[in-house]
Design a protein around this motif. Structure first.
Motif, PDB file in Angstrom:
ATOM      1  N   LYS A 290     -85.948  15.952  13.369  1.00 42.86           N
ATOM      2  CA  LYS A 290     -86.585  17.035  12.924  1.00 42.86           C
ATOM      3  C   LYS A 290     -87.488  17.503  13.635  1.00 42.86           C
ATOM      4  O   LYS A 290     -88.673  17.046  13.810  1.00 42.86           O
ATOM      5  CB  LYS A 290     -86.923  16.773  11.337  1.00 42.86           C
ATOM      6  CG  LYS A 290     -87.157  18.067  10.605  1.00 42.86           C
ATOM      7  CD  LYS A 290     -87.644  17.520   9.225  1.00 42.86           C
ATOM      8  CE  LYS A 290     -88.051  18.887   8.432  1.00 42.86           C
ATOM      9  NZ  LYS A 290     -88.507  18.400   6.755  1.00 42.86           N
TER      10      LYS A 290
ATOM     11  N   ARG B  36     -91.832  24.167  16.562  1.00 40.82           N
ATOM     12  CA  ARG B  36     -91.149  25.316  15.781  1.00 40.82           C
ATOM     13  C   ARG B  36     -91.956  26.721  16.276  1.00 40.82           C
ATOM     14  O   ARG B  36     -91.865  27.664  16.598  1.00 40.82           O
ATOM     15  CB  ARG B  36     -91.455  25.272  14.478  1.00 40.82           C
ATOM     16  CG  ARG B  36     -89.985  24.593  13.941  1.00 40.82           C
ATOM     17  CD  ARG B  36     -90.112  24.233  12.115  1.00 40.82           C
ATOM     18  NE  ARG B  36     -90.672  23.152  11.854  1.00 40.82           N
ATOM     19  CZ  ARG B  36     -90.932  22.766  10.660  1.00 40.82           C
ATOM     20  NH1 ARG B  36     -91.170  23.631   9.818  1.00 40.82           N
ATOM     21  NH2 ARG B  36     -91.373  21.414  10.318  1.00 40.82           N
TER      22      ARG B  36
ATOM     23  N   PRO C 151     -82.291  23.156   2.690  1.00 40.89           N
ATOM     24  CA  PRO C 151     -81.384  23.284   3.971  1.00 40.89           C
ATOM     25  C   PRO C 151     -80.208  24.079   3.791  1.00 40.89           C
ATOM     26  O   PRO C 151     -79.355  23.974   2.673  1.00 40.89           O
ATOM     27  CB  PRO C 151     -80.989  21.900   4.071  1.00 40.89           C
ATOM     28  CG  PRO C 151     -82.083  21.187   3.187  1.00 40.89           C
ATOM     29  CD  PRO C 151     -82.345  22.147   1.918  1.00 40.89           C
TER      30      PRO C 151
ATOM     31  N   LEU D 103     -86.107  32.562  11.725  1.00 43.48           N
ATOM     32  CA  LEU D 103     -86.002  31.503  10.829  1.00 43.48           C
ATOM     33  C   LEU D 103     -87.399  30.935  10.659  1.00 43.48           C
ATOM     34  O   LEU D 103     -87.691  30.109   9.528  1.00 43.48           O
ATOM     35  CB  LEU D 103     -84.931  30.433  11.595  1.00 43.48           C
ATOM     36  CG  LEU D 103     -83.932  30.953  11.579  1.00 43.48           C
ATOM     37  CD1 LEU D 103     -82.817  29.582  12.112  1.00 43.48           C
ATOM     38  CD2 LEU D 103     -83.121  31.363  10.341  1.00 43.48           C
TER      39      LEU D 103
ATOM     40  N   ARG E 128     -89.129  27.858   8.792  1.00 45.21           N
ATOM     41  CA  ARG E 128     -88.224  26.878   8.278  1.00 45.21           C
ATOM     42  C   ARG E 128     -87.827  26.051   9.443  1.00 45.21           C
ATOM     43  O   ARG E 128     -87.670  26.544  10.793  1.00 45.21           O
ATOM     44  CB  ARG E 128     -86.880  27.960   8.091  1.00 45.21           C
ATOM     45  CG  ARG E 128     -85.874  27.006   7.543  1.00 45.21           C
ATOM     46  CD  ARG E 128     -84.822  27.825   7.028  1.00 45.21           C
ATOM     47  NE  ARG E 128     -84.688  28.637   5.933  1.00 45.21           N
ATOM     48  CZ  ARG E 128     -84.933  28.624   4.650  1.00 45.21           C
ATOM     49  NH1 ARG E 128     -84.386  27.297   4.330  1.00 45.21           N
ATOM     50  NH2 ARG E 128     -85.224  29.244   3.653  1.00 45.21           N
ATOM     51  N   SER E 129     -87.862  24.761   9.039  1.00 50.59           N
ATOM     52  CA  SER E 129     -87.412  23.773   9.987  1.00 50.59           C
ATOM     53  C   SER E 129     -85.538  23.765  10.172  1.00 50.59           C
ATOM     54  O   SER E 129     -85.095  23.898   9.530  1.00 50.59           O
ATOM     55  CB  SER E 129     -87.624  22.285   9.631  1.00 50.59           C
ATOM     56  OG  SER E 129     -86.918  21.354  10.047  1.00 50.59           O
ATOM     57  N   PHE E 130     -85.337  23.782  11.493  1.00 47.98           N
ATOM     58  CA  PHE E 130     -83.797  23.791  11.718  1.00 47.98           C
ATOM     59  C   PHE E 130     -83.430  23.112  13.015  1.00 47.98           C
ATOM     60  O   PHE E 130     -84.356  22.992  13.985  1.00 47.98           O
ATOM     61  CB  PHE E 130     -83.121  25.206  11.742  1.00 47.98           C
ATOM     62  CG  PHE E 130     -83.815  26.373  12.968  1.00 47.98           C
ATOM     63  CD1 PHE E 130     -83.165  26.377  14.093  1.00 47.98           C
ATOM     64  CD2 PHE E 130     -85.077  26.642  12.999  1.00 47.98           C
ATOM     65  CE1 PHE E 130     -83.634  26.858  15.418  1.00 47.98           C
ATOM     66  CE2 PHE E 130     -85.513  27.506  14.052  1.00 47.98           C
ATOM     67  CZ  PHE E 130     -84.738  27.575  15.041  1.00 47.98           C
ATOM     68  N   ASN E 131     -82.279  22.307  13.060  1.00 45.94           N
ATOM     69  CA  ASN E 131     -81.616  21.957  14.249  1.00 45.94           C
ATOM     70  C   ASN E 131     -80.553  22.656  14.859  1.00 45.94           C
ATOM     71  O   ASN E 131     -80.272  23.392  14.196  1.00 45.94           O
ATOM     72  CB  ASN E 131     -81.171  20.375  13.778  1.00 45.94           C
ATOM     73  CG  ASN E 131     -82.207  19.455  13.494  1.00 45.94           C
ATOM     74  OD1 ASN E 131     -82.618  19.292  12.402  1.00 45.94           O
ATOM     75  ND2 ASN E 131     -82.532  18.557  14.121  1.00 45.94           N
TER      76      ASN E 131
ATOM     77  N   SER F 113     -83.383  19.421   6.999  1.00 45.23           N
ATOM     78  CA  SER F 113     -83.567  20.394   7.750  1.00 45.23           C
ATOM     79  C   SER F 113     -82.481  21.298   8.009  1.00 45.23           C
ATOM     80  O   SER F 113     -81.291  20.743   7.891  1.00 45.23           O
ATOM     81  CB  SER F 113     -83.861  20.063   9.462  1.00 45.23           C
ATOM     82  OG  SER F 113     -84.063  20.757  10.166  1.00 45.23           O
ATOM     83  N   SER F 114     -82.405  22.499   8.055  1.00 46.30           N
ATOM     84  CA  SER F 114     -81.396  23.384   8.157  1.00 46.30           C
ATOM     85  C   SER F 114     -80.588  23.129   9.494  1.00 46.30           C
ATOM     86  O   SER F 114     -81.288  22.646  10.546  1.00 46.30           O
ATOM     87  CB  SER F 114     -81.485  24.892   8.102  1.00 46.30           C
ATOM     88  OG  SER F 114     -81.962  25.116   6.773  1.00 46.30           O
TER      89      SER F 114
ATOM     90  N   LEU G 235     -78.770  25.085  12.874  1.00 42.84           N
ATOM     91  CA  LEU G 235     -78.144  26.471  13.372  1.00 42.84           C
ATOM     92  C   LEU G 235     -77.057  26.254  14.288  1.00 42.84           C
ATOM     93  O   LEU G 235     -76.973  25.310  15.062  1.00 42.84           O
ATOM     94  CB  LEU G 235     -79.387  27.070  14.322  1.00 42.84           C
ATOM     95  CG  LEU G 235     -79.032  28.351  15.319  1.00 42.84           C
ATOM     96  CD1 LEU G 235     -78.463  29.412  14.300  1.00 42.84           C
ATOM     97  CD2 LEU G 235     -80.101  28.761  16.046  1.00 42.84           C
TER      98      LEU G 235
END
Length: 424
Positions: free
Chosen positions: A26, A32, A63, A83, A86-89, A134-135, A137
Motif C-alpha cells: 500500500k 502518493r 476501496p 485520485l 486516495r490510496s491506490f495500487n 486500497s483501491s 487502478l
C-alpha cells in the motif's frame, strides 16, 4: 523513457533464478504526494481540468476498482492527480519494473505480463482491495491505442468484477491521445487535456447482472474516437510533424493494396508504390492531394485494414515471417538481448525460433485475445511481444516494413475466428 538492455546468452538467461512473487504494498502518503507533485508540470502545460460524475456514491476511504483508458504516459499523471489523496495500487506491465523495482513497489504498482494468463494478478488485486483497503487502478485495454479508438477489452473482465465485488469507477481522458500519439514517437503537441471520473457500478448492481451484461456496460464505457472528438471540439494540431510515423498505423495502401510501402513525413502520408498521397489537416482529416481519396477518417482506414486481415485469415493466406532481434524479460534488473531469430505468425499462432537453434517457442492462436505490440518501445524500436508467465520474448523486426499494427489486428481476428469455431 529509456530502458536498459544488456547482452546475455540464451543459456545464461535460462539458468537465472526467477524473482519470487511479492504481495502488493500500500503506497504511503509520501509516495502518493510525490506522484501528484511530479505530475504538476505536465498537467499545468496542458491546462488540465477534470470533473466528477456520481462520485458522491463512493465513500472517501471505500476501496474500488478504477478503470481508465490508455493513450499515453500522461494517463498515470492524471490518475495521480484526480485520485489524490486516495490510496491506490496500479496494475503495471512487468517491463515497467526494470531498473526501478523498489520504487515501483513503493508507489503501489502490481506487475503483470500483458496478454498472458497471470494466476497471481486477481489474487493481488483482491489482496490490495480487501486486506490493504486500497483501491486498484487498471488500464483494461492493456496497450496504448494505435488509431485513437478503443482497443479490445478482455472477455474475462466482467467475471473479474463479480469476483472482486467492489464499486467500479471509470476515468476517461480527453486530449491525451491528440497530445502525443504513440505512432508519432510520443512527440508532444500543444493540446489541452481533461478527464472525467464516473461511478458506474455498485457492488449490488454487479451481483445482479450477468457477466455478458457487465462486459456490455464496460465496452460501452470504453467506446471512443479521439479523431472525431478532435474535430467535434475544434481542436487544431498545428505541429508540422503531426503525420510522422502514421505509416505504422496506415500500413496498407487502399488504392494499389500494397503493404509496407507507406511513408509518412511532416504532415503527409503517401504510398511509395503507386504515389497516392494524403495530407493530414490541422483538424485531423485526411485529404487526398490528387483526385478522390479512399478515406478521410483515420479509424475508417484502420478498420478497413482489419477487414483485409480477417479476409486473409479466412482465405488461409495470412502469414508473417520476419527476421528479428530477440530480447527477453527474466527479472527486473535488465532486459536481456539474447540474439537473433525468426518470428512466424499464421492462423495456427506464433512460432519463434533462434539463438543458434536453442530457442523454439510456440504460442497457440487461442493463447490470447490480443497482442502486446508497440511502436518505438522504450525508445528501442517497434516490437512484437509474445510469451507466457515464464518468459516474455520481445521481437524487433530487422527488415523494412510496418508489421506491428497488422500483427496485432491479425492476432485479434485469428483469436475470434478460432473461438467461434470451437463454440460451433
Amino acid at each position: 523513457m529509456k530502458l536498459k538492455t544488456i547482452p546475455k546468452s540464451y543459456d545464461e538467461v535460462l539458468a537465472m533464478e526467477k524473482p519470487k512473487h511479492r504481495k502488493p504494498k500500500k503506497p504511503n502518503m509520501f509516495f502518493r504526494t510525490l506522484m501528484r507533485t511530479v505530475s504538476v508540470p505536465d498537467l499545468a502545460a496542458t491546462d488540465f481540468t477534470f470533473k466528477k460524475i456520481g462520485m458522491e456514491k463512493l465513500g472517501k476511504k471505500e476501496p474500488c476498482l478504477f478503470l481508465m483508458n490508455h493513450c499515453s504516459f500522461i494517463d498515470l499523471e492524471i490518475a495521480a492527480t484526480v485520485l489524490y489523496p486516495r490510496s491506490f495500487n496500479i496494475i503495471c506491465t512487468s517491463d515497467g519494473f526494470v531498473g526501478k523495482d523498489w520504487l515501483m513497489h513503493e508507489i503501489g504498482c502490481i506487475p503483470t505480463n500483458k496478454f498472458t494468463s497471470d494466476l497471481h494478478l486477481l489474487r493481488d488485486m483482491s489482496y490490495a482491495l480487501k486486506t490493504l483497503k486500497s483501491s486498484v487502478l487498471m488500464y483494461p485495454e492493456a496497450s496504448y491505442s494505435f488509431d485513437g479508438t478503443a482497443t479490445t477489452l478482455p472477455e474475462t473482465l466482467g467475471g473479474c468484477l463479480k469476483l472482486l465485488g467492489v464499486p467500479v469507477v471509470v476515468i476517461r481522458t480527453f486530449g491525451s491521445f491528440s497530445r502525443n500519439p504513440l505512432y508519432n514517437n510520443l512527440k508532444r503537441r500543444k493540446v489541452k487535456v481533461s478527464a472525467e471520473m464516473e461511478y458506474i457500478l455498485s457492488p449490488e448492481e454487479i451481483q445482479k447482472k450477468t457477466v455478458p451484461e457487465l462486459n456490455e456496460i464496460l465496452n460501452k464505457n470504453f467506446s471512443f474516437d479521439y479523431w472525431r472528438w478532435q474535430q467535434e471540439n475544434g481542436i487544431k494540431i498545428k505541429e508540422d510533424f503531426r503525420a510522422e510515423g502514421l505509416n505504422r498505423v496506415l500500413y496498407k495502401c487502399p488504392h494499389c493494396l500494397t503493404e509496407g510501402e507507406m511513408q509518412a513525413e511532416g504532415t503527409k502520408i503517401l504510398c511509395k508504390h503507386c504515389g497516392k498521397a494524403y495530407a493530414l489537416t490541422e483538424d485531423g482529416v485526411l485529404e487526398a492531394e490528387d483526385g478522390e481519396g479512399a478515406f478521410t477518417h483515420i479509424p475508417d482506414w484502420y478498420a478497413w485494414e482489419r477487414e483485409c486481415v480477417k479476409k486473409e485469415v479466412l482465405d488461409d493466406t495470412y502469414r508473417l515471417q520476419v527476421p528479428v532481434d530477440i530480447c527477453v524479460l527474466m527479472d527486473t534488473k535488465h532486459v536481456y538481448r539474447v540474439g537473433e531469430g525468426e518470428l512466424t505468425h499464421t492462423s495456427e499462432g506464433f512460432h519463434l525460433s533462434g539463438c543458434a537453434g536453442k530457442l523454439d517457442y510456440v504460442q497457440s492462436a487461442v493463447a490470447s485475445y490480443s497482442l502486446y505490440s508497440d511502436f518505438y518501445w522504450y525508445e528501442i524500436g517497434d516490437v512484437i511481444c509474445i510469451g507466457d508467465s515464464k518468459m516474455l520474448y520481445y521481437c524487433f523486426p530487422k527488415c523494412e516494413g510496418d508489421f506491428v499494427a497488422k500483427t496485432r489486428l491479425a492476432t485479434e481476428e485469428i483469436y475470434k475466428i478460432a473461438k467461434s469455431k470451437r463454440k460451433r
